[in-house]
Scaffold this active site. Structure first.
Site, PDB file in Angstrom:
ATOM      1  CG  HIS A 246      -8.909  -0.902   4.888  1.00  0.00           C
ATOM      2  ND1 HIS A 246      -8.783  -1.057   3.522  1.00  0.00           N
ATOM      3  CD2 HIS A 246      -8.482   0.349   5.165  1.00  0.00           C
ATOM      4  CE1 HIS A 246      -8.291   0.045   2.999  1.00  0.00           C
ATOM      5  NE2 HIS A 246      -8.096   0.925   3.977  1.00  0.00           N
ATOM      6  CG  ASP A 247     -11.241   2.509   3.992  1.00  0.00           C
ATOM      7  OD1 ASP A 247     -10.746   2.565   5.130  1.00  0.00           O
ATOM      8  OD2 ASP A 247     -10.635   2.835   2.961  1.00  0.00           O
TER       9      ASP A 247
ATOM     10  CG  ASP B 192      -2.211   0.611   1.081  1.00  0.00           C
ATOM     11  OD1 ASP B 192      -2.274   1.639   0.395  1.00  0.00           O
ATOM     12  OD2 ASP B 192      -3.194   0.095   1.642  1.00  0.00           O
TER      13      ASP B 192
ATOM     14  CD  GLU C 158      -8.828   4.430  -1.514  1.00  0.00           C
ATOM     15  OE1 GLU C 158      -9.683   4.092  -0.696  1.00  0.00           O
ATOM     16  OE2 GLU C 158      -7.872   5.179  -1.218  1.00  0.00           O
TER      17      GLU C 158
ATOM     18  CG  ASP D  46      -4.531   5.828   0.655  1.00  0.00           C
ATOM     19  OD1 ASP D  46      -5.376   4.992   0.967  1.00  0.00           O
ATOM     20  OD2 ASP D  46      -4.466   6.972   1.165  1.00  0.00           O
TER      21      ASP D  46
HETATM   22  C1  NOJ Z   1      -8.097   5.420   1.940  1.00  0.00           C
HETATM   23  C2  NOJ Z   1      -7.771   4.345   2.903  1.00  0.00           C
HETATM   24  O1  NOJ Z   1      -8.291   3.144   2.410  1.00  0.00           O
HETATM   25  C3  NOJ Z   1      -8.335   4.765   4.229  1.00  0.00           C
HETATM   26  O2  NOJ Z   1      -8.300   3.716   5.166  1.00  0.00           O
HETATM   27  C4  NOJ Z   1      -7.593   5.975   4.690  1.00  0.00           C
HETATM   28  O3  NOJ Z   1      -8.192   6.482   5.854  1.00  0.00           O
HETATM   29  C5  NOJ Z   1      -7.612   7.076   3.641  1.00  0.00           C
HETATM   30  N1  NOJ Z   1      -7.367   6.583   2.328  1.00  0.00           N
HETATM   31  C6  NOJ Z   1      -6.562   8.093   3.931  1.00  0.00           C
HETATM   32  O4  NOJ Z   1      -5.288   7.541   3.701  1.00  0.00           O
END
Ligand code: NOJ
Ligand code: MG
Length: 578
Positions: free
Chosen positions: A335-336, A95, A261, A208
């Site tokens: 994870h989000d 990541d 992402e 990210d």
């Molecule tokens: C996306 C990540 O998946 C998330 O977990 C994070 O809080 C934000 N980007 C900021 O890095």
């Protein structure tokens, strides 16, 4: 393409397996579980950040990009993990959080100390002369974790105003300062980070929120009443910077695999990010399909998912990326996100059926599927009862904001309970023990239903884990899945997601056609079947007892009746290849 028949498994290291009894997952814990990961048949493992970090956003606030957080292990542990995975033909995917850096990173500290070179790494802007609070801030942008996106640069006076008269930009937490990618030195530093990990043999990377790196200068207010995300997302420079990063780092490896992402993005932008000739990225995550239970686009609301809208989005994105030669990353969970099983399925009465139906829906689609740890055993959201159970800064901020806005605490809790990121971050449930086989001590985040849902039980006779393994294997067996063209089927049916995959020219299996039907309902429903597939072979179904191996002898009528959350995939191959 190497990644068209690949499947990626995602591990949140903090929650996978704790080997040293501190309640926090670590790299050696993952090494212990490599045989399990290999048993799934996956090709890549995406690891969420395990680098040194003060942990304000669970590792996405990185203070050193080129090291391992001591709580997670050492660089030797990482090398051993990569080698152990490699022995099973699995590659680590790391990541890369390059839009922002922890305010404890050396670069930010040196900026604070006044070094011009490092001030130029960040968006540091003077307060507006004209403004009373909050208009004295450089722009009206809002942080994705709530509150303004600007924080005082350096010490503050009694009114909370910076003595320096300056603010720095943080699109996330105030401890995550945005890096200014306009600065060529920042871009060179970003490539150095990727190259550091390439030197450790890493070939796969996840970037990210990478579509935020091309902010348009000068940074300007979002017009009143409009969404400020438009001002800093998917700017034209993102393409330039990604191409430059590709050439300066991972693009030099013919076997590299990358995923970006993309926050609040568009099909058009994502075609640009992933069309191979542009040399930007291999594939993208977008989140539109995971907002169909956001009332008026607002995350912190309670709403049943809009299934027709979900279908429309999956269809539009698949068709759009196919037409433009782009490539999608397919996922329900990460994870989000709260667990998809709780959002789109029935985690109680139909846990097996809805978990396997959801898996079928994306594993047979055009794109590269991702499996988030625990999804393959049907893990659900934890059964928490108090806001104190949650650790995540976003969940806590949201709860207090809802209460401050006048919501009764029970209602605020219900909303947070359904949407919190911690829903996915609870420890992997290995067995039914007190700490779920994750740790010998109290874990950093509490598991709740390991007695019913755990790996040991699934391996001993569960039905979700074997189904995932079969889906993962099918993608490698059948080019119609990995390379086939996509066409929608019965898009207007409100209950059923249906699509066809047909062999792509030059893609093996001439004449192969695959029909995928997935019912999103907890009651029986009927859907039409195309004539040529009515006598098809059953490739996979989550109701095997009710389906023959093939309908060749007794073709289906013009319709098929699907059971609650049934998934049914029928395949035909052309007679001349039989
Ligand atoms: C996306 C990540 O998946 C998330 O977990 C994070 O809080 C934000 N980007 C900021 O890095
Ligand atoms: Mg540990």
């Amino acid at each position: 393409m190497t990644f068209h028949d690949a499947v990626v498994y995602q591990i949140y290291p903090k929650s996978f397996r704790d080997s040293d009894g501190d309640g926090v997952g670590d790299l050696r814990g993952i090494i212990d579980k490599v045989p399990y990961i290999a048993s799934l048949g996956v090709d890549y493992v995406w690891f969420n950040p395990f680098y040194p970090s003060p942990g304000h956003d669970n590792g996405y606030d990185i203070s050193d990009y080129c090291a391992v957080d001591p709580a997670m292990g050492t660089m030797e542990d990482f090398d051993e993990l990569a080698a152990t995975l490699g022995a099973h033909g699995i590659s680590p995917m790391l990541d890369m959080v390059l839009n922002h850096v922890s305010t404890e990173h050396e670069w930010f500290r040196r900026a604070l100390a006044g070094e011009q070179r490092y001030r130029d790494y960040f968006y540091i802007r003077p307060a507006r002369a004209d403004g009373a609070a909050p208009t004295h801030l450089p722009t009206n942008w809002v942080s994705k974790f709530g509150g303004p996106a600007w924080a005082p640069f350096g010490p503050v006076d009694d009114d909370g105003r910076p003595l320096s008269g300056e603010y720095y930009l943080h699109l996330f937490d105030p401890t995550q300062a945005d890096l200014d990618w306009h600065n060529p030195e920042v871009r060179a530093r970003a490539a150095e980070v990727v190259n550091f990990w390439r030197a450790h043999g890493v070939r796969a990377f996840r970037f990210d929120v990478i579509n935020l790196i091309g902010k348009t200068e000068p940074l300007a207010d979002a017009p009143a009443g409009t969404d400020d995300r438009r001002v800093y997302t998917d700017g034209p420079l993102v393409h330039d910077y990604l191409h430059e990063l590709n050439r300066a780092s991972f693009g030099q490896d013919p076997d590299s695999v990358t995923v970006g992402e993309m926050s609040s993005t568009s099909i058009e932008a994502c075609v640009g990010y992933t069309a191979p000739e542009r040399q930007e990225l291999a594939m993208v995550f977008n989140f539109h399909h995971l907002k169909v239970d956001y009332e008026n686009g607002e995350k912190w609301t309670l709403m049943a998912p809009d299934i027709p809208e979900l279908k429309r989005l999956l269809n539009d994105w698949t068709l759009g990326l196919q037409a433009g030669g782009g490539w999608n990353a397919l996922f329900w969970n990460n994870h989000d996100q709260p667990r998809a099983l709780n959002r789109f399925g029935d985690a109680g009465r139909h846990r097996y059926e809805s978990a396997t139906m959801l898996a079928t829906a994306i594993h047979l689609l055009r794109g590269t599927p991702y499996v988030y740890m625990g999804e393959e055993i049907g893990m659900t959201d934890p059964l928490y009862t108090s806001i104190e159970d949650y650790v995540d800064v976003e969940a806590r901020n949201a709860f207090h904001a809802l209460v401050d806005a006048g919501r009764p605490p029970e209602e605020a809790f219900a909303i947070v309970h359904s949407k919190a990121r911690d829903n996915a971050r609870t420890p992997m449930q290995w067995d039914d023990g007190e700490h779920a086989g994750f740790s010998d001590v109290e874990p950093w985040l509490r598991p709740t239903n390991q007695a019913e849902i755990n790996v040991a039980a699934e391996e001993a006779g569960g039905r979700i884990l074997p189904y995932y393994k079969r889906l993962i294997a099918l993608r490698k067996e059948l080019p119609v899945i990995s390379e086939g063209l996509y066409e929608p089927w019965e898009l207007d049916d409100p209950d059923v997601l249906g699509y066809l995959r047909t062999h792509a020219p030059g893609g093996g299996e001439p004449g192969a056609r695959l029909l995928v039907l997935c019912s999103f309902r907890d009651h029986d429903t009927e859907v039409r079947v195309p004539a040529d597939l009515a006598a098809g072979r059953v490739l996979i179904t989550n109701y095997p007892d009710r389906r023959p191996e093939s309908y060749a002898e007794r073709p289906l009528g013009p319709t098929v009746r699907l059971a609650p959350y049934e998934a049914l995939a029928l395949i035909v191959t052309s007679p001349d290849t039989l």
